[in-house]
Scaffold this active site. Structure first.
Site, PDB file in Angstrom:
ATOM      1  N   ARG A  73       0.880  -1.182   0.000  1.00 23.66           N
ATOM      2  CA  ARG A  73       0.000   0.000   0.000  1.00 23.66           C
ATOM      3  C   ARG A  73       0.916   1.231   0.000  1.00 23.66           C
ATOM      4  O   ARG A  73       1.372   1.715   1.028  1.00 23.66           O
ATOM      5  CB  ARG A  73      -0.890  -0.017   1.254  1.00 23.66           C
ATOM      6  CG  ARG A  73      -1.777   1.219   1.409  1.00 23.66           C
ATOM      7  CD  ARG A  73      -2.818   1.341   0.335  1.00 23.66           C
ATOM      8  NE  ARG A  73      -3.750   0.208   0.351  1.00 23.66           N
ATOM      9  CZ  ARG A  73      -4.488  -0.146  -0.712  1.00 23.66           C
ATOM     10  NH1 ARG A  73      -4.408   0.527  -1.845  1.00 23.66           N
ATOM     11  NH2 ARG A  73      -5.298  -1.186  -0.640  1.00 23.66           N
ATOM     12  N   GLN A  97      -8.110  -8.103  -8.848  1.00 25.62           N
ATOM     13  CA  GLN A  97      -8.023  -6.666  -9.153  1.00 25.62           C
ATOM     14  C   GLN A  97      -6.562  -6.288  -9.403  1.00 25.62           C
ATOM     15  O   GLN A  97      -5.672  -6.648  -8.636  1.00 25.62           O
ATOM     16  CB  GLN A  97      -8.593  -5.905  -7.945  1.00 25.62           C
ATOM     17  CG  GLN A  97      -8.066  -4.509  -7.752  1.00 25.62           C
ATOM     18  CD  GLN A  97      -9.173  -3.469  -7.577  1.00 25.62           C
ATOM     19  OE1 GLN A  97     -10.255  -3.573  -8.149  1.00 25.62           O
ATOM     20  NE2 GLN A  97      -8.905  -2.452  -6.776  1.00 25.62           N
ATOM     21  N   ARG A 102       1.892  -6.791  -9.350  1.00 22.19           N
ATOM     22  CA  ARG A 102       2.237  -6.195  -8.061  1.00 22.19           C
ATOM     23  C   ARG A 102       2.404  -7.215  -6.946  1.00 22.19           C
ATOM     24  O   ARG A 102       2.858  -6.862  -5.866  1.00 22.19           O
ATOM     25  CB  ARG A 102       1.192  -5.146  -7.674  1.00 22.19           C
ATOM     26  CG  ARG A 102      -0.212  -5.704  -7.442  1.00 22.19           C
ATOM     27  CD  ARG A 102      -1.167  -4.604  -7.003  1.00 22.19           C
ATOM     28  NE  ARG A 102      -2.508  -5.099  -6.757  1.00 22.19           N
ATOM     29  CZ  ARG A 102      -3.439  -4.405  -6.119  1.00 22.19           C
ATOM     30  NH1 ARG A 102      -3.175  -3.191  -5.672  1.00 22.19           N
ATOM     31  NH2 ARG A 102      -4.645  -4.909  -5.929  1.00 22.19           N
ATOM     32  N   HIS A 184       1.162   2.492 -10.597  1.00 22.82           N
ATOM     33  CA  HIS A 184       0.228   3.028  -9.595  1.00 22.82           C
ATOM     34  C   HIS A 184       0.993   3.829  -8.529  1.00 22.82           C
ATOM     35  O   HIS A 184       1.095   3.418  -7.373  1.00 22.82           O
ATOM     36  CB  HIS A 184      -0.518   1.841  -8.965  1.00 22.82           C
ATOM     37  CG  HIS A 184      -1.749   2.208  -8.202  1.00 22.82           C
ATOM     38  ND1 HIS A 184      -1.774   3.204  -7.265  1.00 22.82           N
ATOM     39  CD2 HIS A 184      -2.997   1.697  -8.242  1.00 22.82           C
ATOM     40  CE1 HIS A 184      -2.991   3.285  -6.752  1.00 22.82           C
ATOM     41  NE2 HIS A 184      -3.753   2.383  -7.342  1.00 22.82           N
ATOM     42  N   ASP A 229     -11.258   9.548  -7.883  1.00 20.46           N
ATOM     43  CA  ASP A 229     -10.864   8.304  -8.561  1.00 20.46           C
ATOM     44  C   ASP A 229     -11.267   8.469 -10.022  1.00 20.46           C
ATOM     45  O   ASP A 229     -12.410   8.203 -10.397  1.00 20.46           O
ATOM     46  CB  ASP A 229     -11.565   7.109  -7.897  1.00 20.46           C
ATOM     47  CG  ASP A 229     -10.994   5.774  -8.365  1.00 20.46           C
ATOM     48  OD1 ASP A 229     -10.130   5.787  -9.260  1.00 20.46           O
ATOM     49  OD2 ASP A 229     -11.420   4.726  -7.827  1.00 20.46           O
ATOM     50  N   GLU A 289      -1.069   8.165 -11.670  1.00 27.73           N
ATOM     51  CA  GLU A 289      -0.664   6.843 -12.160  1.00 27.73           C
ATOM     52  C   GLU A 289      -0.685   6.874 -13.683  1.00 27.73           C
ATOM     53  O   GLU A 289      -1.706   7.199 -14.265  1.00 27.73           O
ATOM     54  CB  GLU A 289      -1.657   5.798 -11.629  1.00 27.73           C
ATOM     55  CG  GLU A 289      -2.016   6.011 -10.162  1.00 27.73           C
ATOM     56  CD  GLU A 289      -3.291   5.282  -9.727  1.00 27.73           C
ATOM     57  OE1 GLU A 289      -3.681   4.309 -10.389  1.00 27.73           O
ATOM     58  OE2 GLU A 289      -3.892   5.689  -8.730  1.00 27.73           O
TER      59      GLU A 289
END
Ligand SMILES: O=P(O)(O)OC[C@H]1O[C@H](O)[C@H](O)[C@@H](O)[C@@H]1O
Length: 315
Positions: A73, A97, A102, A184, A229, A289
């Site tokens: 995170r 997702q 990652r 990201h 977002d 991002e």
């Protein structure tokens, strides 16, 4: 490229202090004679620190897991081969997702000291770290869920005037595949309410907070005053800047990609994420991002895609 678990020797072009790289605790750390540094976790090839002029540019949650048990995170997690929850009727439909980039263990491929490119590179002033991930390195479950023969090389170049992170995707198999990719990136700011994100004027975006409808950015500056977002598509400007108190804080230049996601979870969403700490950490971060997330990139056998970002910090 020759693969090795040990850092490759850096070709010294001068007699002064040289950049250095070392591997420790599952991460590669590179430092320039100036003191600027970058740290990349092999888990996810996640950049977790980039310091320039002694100051940190990257936000990482205090509760982020850095032990490979879940995506970090914070930092710069690599979203591949799908962005967000994949459509069930797409070849990525069985993946989690943001895909597996990652949360896979990448291989450290080595370092080199010079390369032509956008940053002032070469000699003592830059160092490039390469990381690789391919089909063979995936877990059996992931291989089943997305059975394509792909090769990723992620290059992180630290230079005295910035950082460049580039993702190279190759189709090493016999059938075409489709993918999305996104870097990201969580950027550290003093106070997001004193920041604007500039360079998105007139771009169209999907607002994931407001019923996913397409909108057009009407002002040149985006102010962050609540949850954001947004998926901006086909942005004409090359550079998106974070401006703090009216001064440039960070320039994010898209390199061969044209989409960008702007994300800040704000109060309630931040509280709802178990690995987001402190709760009011949303004030100290903004995600800008860069990626290719509008539709799908298709690669035929043997074809290659490359895209990424060139970053200039004004700290
Ligand atoms: O919680 P994660 O899976 O890391 O996703 C974090 C965020 O990533 C992107 O910015 C998406 O646009 C957001 O909708 C998502 O909430």
């Amino acid at each position: 490229m020759e693969r090795s678990n040990k850092p490759a020797p850096i070709s010294a072009s001068g007699t002064g202090p040289q950049p250095n790289v070392h591997l420790e605790q599952g991460r590669a750390i590179a430092r320039l004679p100036s003191g600027d540094s970058v740290e990349v976790l092999l888990y996810g090839a996640t950049v977790i620190s980039w310091k320039s002029n002694g100051k940190e540019n990257i936000w990482v949650s205090d509760a982020a897991k850095l032990d490979g048990s879940k995506p970090v995170r914070g930092g710069i997690p690599i979203v591949f081969p799908c962005f967000g929850p994949p459509p069930k009727d797409h070849a990525t439909g069985k993946l989690p997702q943001h895909g597996f980039g990652r949360n896979s263990h990448w291989e450290y491929l080595g370092s080199s000291s010079s390369e032509s490119g956008a940053l002032a590179k070469g000699g003592d002033d830059s160092i490039k770290l390469d990381f690789g991930l391919s089909h063979q390195q995936l877990s059996e479950d992931t291989k089943k869920a997305w059975p394509y023969e792909f090769g990723l090389v992620y290059s992180v170049t630290l230079a005295k005037d910035g950082l460049q992170t580039m993702l190279n995707v190759t189709n090493q198999g016999k059938e075409a595949f489709e993918f999305q990719m996104l870097l990201h990136s969580y950027w550290r700011v003093d106070d997001v309410t004193r920041c604007t994100v500039n360079g998105l004027g007139s771009a169209t975006y999907i607002d994931k907070v407001l019923d996913a409808k397409e909108q057009q950015q009407s002002t040149p500056e985006l102010r962050i005053t609540g949850e954001v977002d947004r998926v901006y598509k086909s942005i004409k400007q090359d550079i998106t800047s974070i401006v703090q108190d009216g001064k440039s804080r960070l320039d994010v230049q898209r390199d061969r990609i044209v989409d960008s996601v702007i994300w800040n979870p704000w109060i309630e969403k931040a509280k709802g994420m178990g690995d987001f700490e402190p709760n009011d950490g949303y004030k100290n971060m903004i995600c800008v991002e860069v990626g290719a997330v509008d539709g799908w990139q298709k690669l035929e056998p043997g074809e290659t895609f490359e895209g990424g970002q060139i970053l200039k910090s004004h700290l």
